[in-house]
Design a protein around this motif. Structure first.
Motif, mmCIF file in Angstrom:
data_model
loop_
_atom_site.group_PDB
_atom_site.id
_atom_site.type_symbol
_atom_site.label_atom_id
_atom_site.label_comp_id
_atom_site.label_asym_id
_atom_site.label_seq_id
_atom_site.Cartn_x
_atom_site.Cartn_y
_atom_site.Cartn_z
ATOM 1 N N PRO A 129 53.266 -75.476 -29.768
ATOM 2 C CA PRO A 129 52.492 -74.385 -29.168
ATOM 3 C C PRO A 129 52.236 -74.660 -27.685
ATOM 4 O O PRO A 129 52.072 -75.811 -27.282
ATOM 5 C CB PRO A 129 51.192 -74.373 -29.975
ATOM 6 N N ALA A 130 52.199 -73.600 -26.884
ATOM 7 C CA ALA A 130 52.130 -73.743 -25.432
ATOM 8 C C ALA A 130 50.722 -73.532 -24.872
ATOM 9 O O ALA A 130 49.964 -72.706 -25.384
ATOM 10 C CB ALA A 130 53.089 -72.754 -24.771
ATOM 11 N N PHE A 131 50.425 -74.276 -23.815
ATOM 12 C CA PHE A 131 49.279 -74.091 -22.929
ATOM 13 C C PHE A 131 47.915 -74.386 -23.570
ATOM 14 O O PHE A 131 47.453 -73.684 -24.466
ATOM 15 C CB PHE A 131 49.264 -72.684 -22.338
ATOM 16 N N ALA A 167 65.168 -76.950 -22.042
ATOM 17 C CA ALA A 167 63.823 -76.634 -22.529
ATOM 18 C C ALA A 167 63.396 -75.297 -21.946
ATOM 19 O O ALA A 167 63.754 -74.951 -20.818
ATOM 20 C CB ALA A 167 62.835 -77.725 -22.145
ATOM 21 N N ALA A 168 62.627 -74.530 -22.722
ATOM 22 C CA ALA A 168 62.223 -73.196 -22.278
ATOM 23 C C ALA A 168 61.019 -72.721 -23.081
ATOM 24 O O ALA A 168 60.743 -73.219 -24.175
ATOM 25 C CB ALA A 168 63.375 -72.204 -22.453
ATOM 26 N N TYR A 169 60.319 -71.755 -22.510
ATOM 27 C CA TYR A 169 59.257 -71.053 -23.225
ATOM 28 C C TYR A 169 59.850 -69.861 -23.974
ATOM 29 O O TYR A 169 60.843 -69.260 -23.537
ATOM 30 C CB TYR A 169 58.196 -70.528 -22.253
ATOM 31 N N TYR A 170 59.215 -69.515 -25.095
ATOM 32 C CA TYR A 170 59.622 -68.328 -25.850
ATOM 33 C C TYR A 170 58.376 -67.524 -26.224
ATOM 34 O O TYR A 170 57.265 -68.030 -26.136
ATOM 35 C CB TYR A 170 60.409 -68.734 -27.096
ATOM 36 N N PHE A 171 58.589 -66.297 -26.651
ATOM 37 C CA PHE A 171 57.526 -65.320 -26.915
ATOM 38 C C PHE A 171 56.837 -64.938 -25.601
ATOM 39 O O PHE A 171 55.612 -64.826 -25.533
ATOM 40 C CB PHE A 171 56.505 -65.847 -27.933
ATOM 41 N N ALA A 172 57.641 -64.736 -24.573
ATOM 42 C CA ALA A 172 57.102 -64.371 -23.260
ATOM 43 C C ALA A 172 56.568 -62.943 -23.233
ATOM 44 O O ALA A 172 55.552 -62.672 -22.594
ATOM 45 C CB ALA A 172 58.171 -64.544 -22.182
ATOM 46 N N ASN A 220 63.829 -69.436 -19.312
ATOM 47 C CA ASN A 220 62.412 -69.152 -19.077
ATOM 48 C C ASN A 220 61.582 -70.431 -19.000
ATOM 49 O O ASN A 220 61.239 -71.035 -20.008
ATOM 50 C CB ASN A 220 61.873 -68.247 -20.193
ATOM 51 N N ARG A 221 61.215 -70.811 -17.782
ATOM 52 C CA ARG A 221 60.367 -71.979 -17.572
ATOM 53 C C ARG A 221 58.993 -71.558 -17.034
ATOM 54 O O ARG A 221 58.273 -72.362 -16.446
ATOM 55 C CB ARG A 221 61.040 -72.968 -16.621
ATOM 56 N N LEU A 222 58.632 -70.288 -17.238
ATOM 57 C CA LEU A 222 57.395 -69.759 -16.686
ATOM 58 C C LEU A 222 56.260 -69.696 -17.705
ATOM 59 O O LEU A 222 55.187 -70.273 -17.496
ATOM 60 C CB LEU A 222 57.633 -68.372 -16.087
ATOM 61 N N ALA A 223 56.474 -68.977 -18.812
ATOM 62 C CA ALA A 223 55.369 -68.781 -19.753
ATOM 63 C C ALA A 223 55.880 -68.289 -21.098
ATOM 64 O O ALA A 223 56.955 -67.687 -21.192
ATOM 65 C CB ALA A 223 54.356 -67.778 -19.193
ATOM 66 N N SER A 226 55.312 -70.426 -27.194
ATOM 67 C CA SER A 226 55.900 -71.650 -27.752
ATOM 68 C C SER A 226 56.805 -72.310 -26.723
ATOM 69 O O SER A 226 57.391 -71.646 -25.879
ATOM 70 C CB SER A 226 56.738 -71.338 -28.997
ATOM 71 N N VAL A 227 56.876 -73.630 -26.819
ATOM 72 C CA VAL A 227 57.843 -74.396 -26.032
ATOM 73 C C VAL A 227 58.959 -74.850 -26.954
ATOM 74 O O VAL A 227 58.685 -75.388 -28.040
ATOM 75 C CB VAL A 227 57.207 -75.640 -25.385
ATOM 76 N N PHE A 228 60.191 -74.601 -26.557
ATOM 77 C CA PHE A 228 61.375 -75.083 -27.271
ATOM 78 C C PHE A 228 62.061 -76.133 -26.404
ATOM 79 O O PHE A 228 62.198 -75.928 -25.190
ATOM 80 C CB PHE A 228 62.376 -73.952 -27.502
ATOM 81 N N ALA A 229 62.497 -77.218 -27.003
ATOM 82 C CA ALA A 229 63.247 -78.228 -26.251
ATOM 83 C C ALA A 229 64.373 -78.770 -27.113
ATOM 84 O O ALA A 229 64.167 -79.109 -28.284
ATOM 85 C CB ALA A 229 62.333 -79.368 -25.795
ATOM 86 N N LEU A 230 65.556 -78.838 -26.512
ATOM 87 C CA LEU A 230 66.714 -79.441 -27.160
ATOM 88 C C LEU A 230 66.969 -80.790 -26.488
ATOM 89 O O LEU A 230 67.140 -80.855 -25.265
ATOM 90 C CB LEU A 230 67.940 -78.537 -27.006
ATOM 91 N N GLY A 231 66.931 -81.848 -27.285
ATOM 92 C CA GLY A 231 67.156 -83.189 -26.756
ATOM 93 C C GLY A 231 68.323 -83.861 -27.446
ATOM 94 O O GLY A 231 68.909 -83.317 -28.400
#
Length: 235
Positions: A129-131, A167-172, A220-223, A226-231
């Motif tokens: 979860p973001a922020f 890595a990116a934000y989703y549900f913007a 999307n690296r703004l808002a 959720s945060v998604f990251a592929l490592g």
């Protein structure tokens, strides 16, 4: 995956806009990886790994969750799905951690542990979860320890020894509405899930809104909610 949310939605989980959209974003990020064997950590019902088995060339899933009453075997699209309370070394080439890290005290330690269970070159798909400013009774209800920014998740993964591929934000597109609701309720940490069952019209509209952002989602690296990251585990 949050078992409490699974309990709320029950059999409707596959039709709920949030989970349908999150599964679509998952497929978007891992598509180029072409996974064959999935290790789903904190898997619950295995919703996300089952979606990948049904829609990709992945051949098996190992679902690990300390909440299971007993080990058992199942299948999805004719492919094996193994439910286990724990696992050791495995040849899985994709590790899913869908909304798991925010539940543990030592997020880096958990990442490091499972990096030690899979071979070099294995990929990790992590969502959180973001922020922190969105903290609410929803987080209290789900027993979260923290929320993340995109750089914070990238740092956690790197400090656990993983390379960050993307890595990116989703549900913007739903972020402004959700943020307004959470901020309006600020000051009340009464444990209560914000997840709701919806009718076909609302589900359809929200699913369409999330689908509209999918083409640009990896950038999307703004808002977002959720945060998604592929490592990737280095060679």
């Amino acid at each position: 995956m949050d078992l409490k949310e699974e309990d709320i939605l029950g059999a409707d989980i596959g039709r709920h806009w949030y989970y349908r959209s999150k599964a679509a974003a998952l497929r978007r990020l891992v598509g180029p990886v072409h996974p064959q064997r999935i290790l789903d950590v904190g898997a619950g019902s295995g919703f996300f790994s089952r979606r990948l088995l049904a829609s990709t060339a992945a051949q098996s899933a190992l679902c690990v969750d300390t909440g299971y009453a007993a080990d058992r075997d199942d299948s999805e699209a004719g492919k094996p799905v193994l439910f286990r309370r724990e696992t050791g070394a495995t040849d899985c080439d994709l590790v899913l951690m869908m909304d798991v890290l925010e539940h543990v005290d030592d997020d880096r330690g958990l990442l490091r542990h499972y990096a030690g269970c899979v071979p070099a070159g294995a990929h990790f798909l992590v969502t959180v979860p973001a922020f922190g400013f969105l903290w609410s009774g929803h987080d209290v209800f789900l027993e979260h320890k923290r929320r993340y920014t995109l750089p914070a998740l990238e740092t956690a993964m790197r400090e656990a020894g993983l390379e960050v591929v993307r890595a990116a934000y989703y549900f913007a597109l739903v972020f402004p509405l959700a943020a307004a609701v959470r901020l309006a309720a600020r000051g009340s940490d009464r444990p209560e899930s914000s997840l709701r069952r919806h009718g076909a019209v609302v589900n359809g509209l929200l699913t369409a809104a999330c689908a509209a952002e999918l083409p640009l989602f990896p950038l999307n690296r703004l808002a977002g909610l959720s945060v998604f990251a592929l490592g990737r585990k280095p060679a």
